[in-house]
Design a protein around this motif. Structure first.
Motif, PDB file in Angstrom:
ATOM      1  N   PHE A 177      -8.330  -5.864   3.101  1.00 43.00           N
ATOM      2  CA  PHE A 177      -7.908  -6.704   4.222  1.00 43.00           C
ATOM      3  C   PHE A 177      -6.398  -6.916   4.211  1.00 43.00           C
ATOM      4  N   THR A 178      -5.810  -7.052   3.019  1.00 43.57           N
ATOM      5  CA  THR A 178      -4.352  -7.209   2.920  1.00 43.57           C
ATOM      6  C   THR A 178      -3.638  -5.967   3.439  1.00 43.57           C
ATOM      7  N   CYS A 179      -4.114  -4.815   3.025  1.00 45.40           N
ATOM      8  CA  CYS A 179      -3.530  -3.568   3.524  1.00 45.40           C
ATOM      9  C   CYS A 179      -3.718  -3.444   5.030  1.00 45.40           C
ATOM     10  N   PHE A 180      -4.876  -3.873   5.523  1.00 39.09           N
ATOM     11  CA  PHE A 180      -5.156  -3.821   6.964  1.00 39.09           C
ATOM     12  C   PHE A 180      -4.152  -4.660   7.750  1.00 39.09           C
ATOM     13  N   LEU A 181      -3.836  -5.845   7.245  1.00 41.49           N
ATOM     14  CA  LEU A 181      -2.874  -6.703   7.945  1.00 41.49           C
ATOM     15  C   LEU A 181      -1.503  -6.033   8.045  1.00 41.49           C
ATOM     16  N   ILE A 182      -1.072  -5.386   6.967  1.00 43.36           N
ATOM     17  CA  ILE A 182       0.208  -4.670   7.009  1.00 43.36           C
ATOM     18  C   ILE A 182       0.127  -3.484   7.963  1.00 43.36           C
ATOM     19  N   PHE A 207       0.034   0.590  -4.128  1.00 39.13           N
ATOM     20  CA  PHE A 207      -0.300  -0.358  -3.056  1.00 39.13           C
ATOM     21  C   PHE A 207       0.359   0.058  -1.740  1.00 39.13           C
ATOM     22  N   PHE A 208       1.646   0.371  -1.797  1.00 42.64           N
ATOM     23  CA  PHE A 208       2.340   0.820  -0.594  1.00 42.64           C
ATOM     24  C   PHE A 208       1.759   2.130  -0.076  1.00 42.64           C
ATOM     25  N   CYS A 209       1.447   3.019  -1.010  1.00 45.66           N
ATOM     26  CA  CYS A 209       0.895   4.311  -0.630  1.00 45.66           C
ATOM     27  C   CYS A 209      -0.453   4.137   0.080  1.00 45.66           C
ATOM     28  N   ASN A 210      -1.306   3.280  -0.463  1.00 45.54           N
ATOM     29  CA  ASN A 210      -2.594   3.008   0.180  1.00 45.54           C
ATOM     30  C   ASN A 210      -2.407   2.419   1.565  1.00 45.54           C
ATOM     31  N   THR A 211      -1.361   1.617   1.714  1.00 45.02           N
ATOM     32  CA  THR A 211      -1.144   0.913   2.971  1.00 45.02           C
ATOM     33  C   THR A 211      -0.783   1.873   4.099  1.00 45.02           C
ATOM     34  N   TYR A 212       0.151   2.782   3.853  1.00 42.80           N
ATOM     35  CA  TYR A 212       0.594   3.629   4.958  1.00 42.80           C
ATOM     36  C   TYR A 212      -0.167   4.950   5.053  1.00 42.80           C
ATOM     37  N   TYR A 213      -0.716   5.428   3.926  1.00 42.56           N
ATOM     38  CA  TYR A 213      -1.390   6.728   3.955  1.00 42.56           C
ATOM     39  C   TYR A 213      -2.634   6.706   4.846  1.00 42.56           C
ATOM     40  N   ILE A 214      -3.265   5.563   4.956  1.00 45.73           N
ATOM     41  CA  ILE A 214      -4.492   5.494   5.741  1.00 45.73           C
ATOM     42  C   ILE A 214      -4.230   5.751   7.220  1.00 45.73           C
ATOM     43  N   MET A 215      -2.982   5.645   7.649  1.00 48.59           N
ATOM     44  CA  MET A 215      -2.669   5.930   9.043  1.00 48.59           C
ATOM     45  C   MET A 215      -2.925   7.403   9.368  1.00 48.59           C
ATOM     46  N   ILE A 216      -2.777   8.275   8.385  1.00 49.42           N
ATOM     47  CA  ILE A 216      -3.127   9.681   8.600  1.00 49.42           C
ATOM     48  C   ILE A 216      -4.606   9.795   8.959  1.00 49.42           C
ATOM     49  N   LEU A 217      -5.436   9.015   8.284  1.00 47.71           N
ATOM     50  CA  LEU A 217      -6.870   9.030   8.564  1.00 47.71           C
ATOM     51  C   LEU A 217      -7.168   8.425   9.929  1.00 47.71           C
ATOM     52  N   VAL A 221     -12.002  13.842   6.044  1.00 46.95           N
ATOM     53  CA  VAL A 221     -12.691  13.838   4.756  1.00 46.95           C
ATOM     54  C   VAL A 221     -11.695  14.018   3.612  1.00 46.95           C
ATOM     55  N   LEU A 222     -10.734  14.929   3.783  1.00 49.85           N
ATOM     56  CA  LEU A 222      -9.709  15.130   2.756  1.00 49.85           C
ATOM     57  C   LEU A 222      -8.911  13.853   2.523  1.00 49.85           C
ATOM     58  N   GLY A 223      -8.528  13.197   3.614  1.00 50.04           N
ATOM     59  CA  GLY A 223      -7.757  11.973   3.486  1.00 50.04           C
ATOM     60  C   GLY A 223      -8.542  10.856   2.826  1.00 50.04           C
ATOM     61  N   LEU A 224      -9.834  10.750   3.162  1.00 48.17           N
ATOM     62  CA  LEU A 224     -10.670   9.734   2.536  1.00 48.17           C
ATOM     63  C   LEU A 224     -10.764   9.951   1.036  1.00 48.17           C
ATOM     64  N   ASP A 225     -10.851  11.209   0.633  1.00 51.02           N
ATOM     65  CA  ASP A 225     -10.915  11.536  -0.790  1.00 51.02           C
ATOM     66  C   ASP A 225      -9.683  11.010  -1.519  1.00 51.02           C
ATOM     67  N   SER A 226      -8.503  11.239  -0.945  1.00 53.38           N
ATOM     68  CA  SER A 226      -7.266  10.751  -1.566  1.00 53.38           C
ATOM     69  C   SER A 226      -7.187   9.228  -1.527  1.00 53.38           C
ATOM     70  N   GLN A 227      -7.653   8.652  -0.422  1.00 54.80           N
ATOM     71  CA  GLN A 227      -7.601   7.194  -0.287  1.00 54.80           C
ATOM     72  C   GLN A 227      -8.513   6.526  -1.303  1.00 54.80           C
ATOM     73  N   PHE A 228      -9.675   7.119  -1.571  1.00 57.76           N
ATOM     74  CA  PHE A 228     -10.576   6.547  -2.572  1.00 57.76           C
ATOM     75  C   PHE A 228      -9.875   6.414  -3.919  1.00 57.76           C
ATOM     76  N   VAL A 229      -9.184   7.482  -4.317  1.00 55.42           N
ATOM     77  CA  VAL A 229      -8.517   7.502  -5.621  1.00 55.42           C
ATOM     78  C   VAL A 229      -7.426   6.437  -5.688  1.00 55.42           C
ATOM     79  N   GLY A 230      -6.619   6.360  -4.631  1.00 51.45           N
ATOM     80  CA  GLY A 230      -5.535   5.392  -4.623  1.00 51.45           C
ATOM     81  C   GLY A 230      -6.022   3.954  -4.659  1.00 51.45           C
ATOM     82  N   VAL A 231      -7.004   3.639  -3.824  1.00 55.81           N
ATOM     83  CA  VAL A 231      -7.519   2.269  -3.784  1.00 55.81           C
ATOM     84  C   VAL A 231      -8.246   1.931  -5.081  1.00 55.81           C
TER      85      VAL A 231
END
Length: 519
Positions: A340-345, A29-39, A299-309
Motif C-alpha cells: 500500500f505504501t508503494c501504491f501511494l507513491i 524499496f525504490f526499485c519496487n515502487t517504480y518498476y511496477i509501472m512497467i507491469l 509475467v516476466l515483470g511479475l517474476d522480477s517484482q516478486f523477488v524485489g518485494v
C-alpha cells in the motif's frame, strides 16, 4: 550476492546489519515502487490487444492529432531518450503508436511541474497489479515458489513461439545479422561501458539484497557457489536468446518501412511500448501476437517484482524485535502495508506528469551510481573487513570444497576496481536528465533525484559515523570493536555441521538468525 548471506552471519553489525543492509533495503524499496509501472503499462496494452484493428495501429481515435499518419515512412524514428521521436520535424507527421503511447497511455504533460490529472484507467491497472503481487507473496517463499514455476518458465515458451514466427517474416534475417554483427568502434565510448556495467548489476540484482534474502532460506549445505554460475549462465543466455526474437521482428519492421534497422531499434520502454507494438501491427493476426507479447512481458515483470518485494519484506520482518508487539505482526499485514505504501507513491506516476516522475526514480534511485556504490562496499566488507580467506573457509564449510582462488581475487581487487572505474565514468560523463532530448528537468527536479540517490548512498557513511561516536574508548578501540566479527551462539549453530548442531542447546531464535543472514 548468492553467497553473501554466509558472510553476513559473522560480519560486524556496523557495516552489514546497519550500513549495507539499510542501503540495500532503501534501493530495493525504490526499485519496487517504480518498476511496477512497467507491469501497469504492459497490462494496459494487454487489455487493449483484444480488438481488431489494434488501437495503436490506426489514426482517427479521440487521442490522435490531425498530424497522425499511418504512413510510417513519413514518421521519424530518431532515438530520443526513453521514448522515440515525436514525428517528422519537417512535415510534423506523427506515428499512431507514438500518439497512443504519449497521448492515451501516458497523457504526457509539458513537464514535471505540471502533474495534471490522475488517469482513472491507469489507477485500476495499478491496483490490479499490486493485488496480484500481494496474493502471490503474502504467504511467503513457499507459495511464491509455486507461482514462479509458471512466471519463470512460461516466458520461455512464448519466446520460442515468437522466434519461430519471427524468423519466417521478410527481413528477419537482416535483423539477426544486425544483432550479431557488433560495431567495435563503440567499445571506445565510455557510455557503452557504463551502460553495460549498470545493466549487469541491475539484471543480476547485485547490491539490492534480494538474492541475499532469498538465499537465507536455503539449507546450510546448499551449493551457493554453483548457483552463482547457473544464475549467470541462465540470465545472460536468456538475454542473448531474446535478442534473436527482438531483432528478427525489428528486421521485418525495417523491411516493411524501407528504413535502416538502427532507425527502429530502441531500448527500454521505447522498445516494449513503441517499436514492438508497431511491429505486431504489420503482422497477420496482429491482436494474437500483441496479446501474447504483452502477457509475456507482464509475467516476466511479475517474476522480477516478486523477488524485489520478497527481499524487502524479509528484511523488514527480520528487523522487527521478536518479543515486541511489532514482532508479532502477521506477515500478511506487513506485506499489505508495504504494498500500500508503494501504491501511494505510484499514484504520482499515473498522472499526466507521471512519466517524468518515473524517469527520476529510474535514473537516480536504483541507478548505476547507487548500485556500484553498494557493490563496492560489499566487496570491501567481505574481502577486507571480514577477510577473503575467512570467507572462503566459510564457503568451503558450507559446500564441502573451496572455490577457485579467482573468486577471492574478484572480491578483493577485480570487482572493487571495476566498480570504482565505472562509478568515475558516471561522474565524469554525468549529464542533466532530459526527456526526449527536448525537455530538460528543472534544477529542483534534479535535486529531488539526487535526494533519492543519496538516501541509500549516505546510509553507509552516516551509520559509520554514528556508531563510532556512540562507542566508548579511543578511535582504534572503537574501530576494532565495531569491525570484530560477531560469533554468537546462533551463528555457531548455523555454521556447525549437523552432528555438532545436535550438541548445541535448542534455540527458537529463527528470527535472530534470519536477521543476521538477511540484513
Amino acid at each position: 550476492s548468492l553467497s553473501l548471506s554466509l558472510s553476513v552471519l559473522s560480519l560486524c553489525s556496523l557495516f552489514l546489519s546497519l550500513c549495507l543492509g539499510l542501503a540495500s533495503m532503501v534501493i530495493v524499496f525504490f526499485c519496487n515502487t517504480y518498476y511496477i509501472m512497467i507491469l501497469v503499462w504492459a497490462l494496459y496494452f494487454l487489455l487493449h490487444s483484444f480488438s481488431s484493428p489494434l488501437p495503436w495501429a490506426t489514426c482517427g481515435h479521440p487521442w490522435n492529432t490531425p498530424n497522425c499518419t499511418q504512413d510510417f515512412r513519413r514518421a521519424c524514428y530518431g532515438r530520443m531518450g526513453i521514448g522515440t521521436g515525436t514525428g517528422d520535424q519537417s512535415t510534423g507527421m506523427r506515428s499512431p503508436v507514438i500518439e497512443f503511447w504519449e497521448r492515451k497511455v501516458l497523457r504526457l504533460s509539458s513537464g514535471l511541474d505540471e502533474p495534471g490529472d490522475i488517469s482513472f484507467h491507469m489507477v485500476l491497472c495499478l491496483i490490479a497489479t499490486w493485488v496480484i503481487v500481494y496474493f502471490c507473496i503474502w504467504k511467503g517463499v513457499k507459495s511464491t515458489g509455486k507461482v514462479v514455476y509458471f512466471t519463470a518458465l512460461f516466458p520461455y515458451v512464448v519466446l520460442v513461439v515468437l522466434l519461430a514466427h519471427g524468423i519466417t517474416l521478410p527481413g528477419a534475417w537482416d535483423g539477426i545479422v544486425f544483432y550479431l554483427k557488433p560495431d567495435w568502434s563503440k567499445l571506445l565510448e565510455a557510455q557503452v561501458w557504463i551502460d553495460a556495467g549498470t545493466q549487469i548489476f541491475f539484471s543480476y540484482a547485485i547490491g539490492l539484497g534480494a538474492l541475499t534474502a532469498l538465499g537465507s532460506y536455503n539449507r546450510f549445505h546448499n551449493n551457493c557457489y554453483q548457483d552463482a554460475f547457473v544464475l549467470a549462465f541462465i540470465n545472460s543466455g536468456t538475454s542473448f536468446f531474446a535478442g534473436f526474437v527482438v531483432f528478427s521482428v525489428l528486421g521485418f519492421m525495417a523491411a516493411e518501412q524501407g528504413v535502416d534497422i538502427s532507425k527502429v531499434a530502441e531500448s527500454g520502454p521505447g522498445l516494449a511500448f513503441i517499436a514492438y507494438p508497431k511491429a505486431v501491427t504489420l503482422m497477420p493476426m496482429a491482436p494474437v501476437w500483441a496479446a501474447l507479447f504483452f502477457f509475456m512481458l507482464l509475467v516476466l515483470g511479475l517474476d522480477s517484482q516478486f523477488v524485489g518485494v520478497e527481499g524487502l519484506i524479509t528484511g523488514i520482518i527480520d528487523m522487527l524485535p521478536p518479543k515486541s508487539a511489532l514482532g508479532s505482526v502477521r506477515r500478511e499485514v506487513v506485506v499489505a502495508v508495504c504494498c500500500f505504501t508503494c501504491f501511494l507513491i505510484d499514484m504520482s506516476m499515473v498522472t499526466e506528469g507521471g512519466m517524468y516522475v518515473f524517469q527520476l526514480f529510474d535514473y537516480y534511485s536504483a541507478s548505476g551510481i547507487t548500485l556500484l556504490w553498494q557493490a563496492f562496499w560489499e566487496c570491501v566488507v567481505v574481502a577486507w573487513v571480514y577477510g577473503a580467506d575467512r570467507f572462503m573457509d566459510d564457503v568451503a564449510r558450507m559446500i564441502g570444497y573451496r572455490p577457485l582462488p579467482y573468486m577471492k581475487w574478484c572480491w578483493s581487487y577485480i570487482t572493487p576496481l571495476v566498480c570504482v572505474a565505472v562509478f568515475l565514468f558516471h561522474v565524469v560523463n554525468y549529464k542533466r536528465l532530459t526527456y526526449n532530448t527536448a525537455y530538460t528537468y528543472p534544477w529542483w527536479g534534479e535535486a529531488l533525484g539526487w535526494c533519492l540517490a543519496l538516501s541509500s548512498m549516505l546510509c553507509i557513511p552516516v551509520t559509520v559515523a554514528y556508531k563510532l561516536l556512540r562507542c566508548k574508548g579511543s578511535f582504534r578501540e572503537r574501530w576494532q570493536h565495531l569491525t570484530t566479527p560477531v560469533w554468537g551462539r546462533h551463528h555457531m549453530e548455523y555454521l556447525a555441521p549437523e552432528s555438532e548442531a545436535k550438541l548445541l542447546p535448542p534455540a527458537g531464535a529463527k528470527s535472530s538468525l534470519h536477521f543476521e543472514s538477511v540484513i
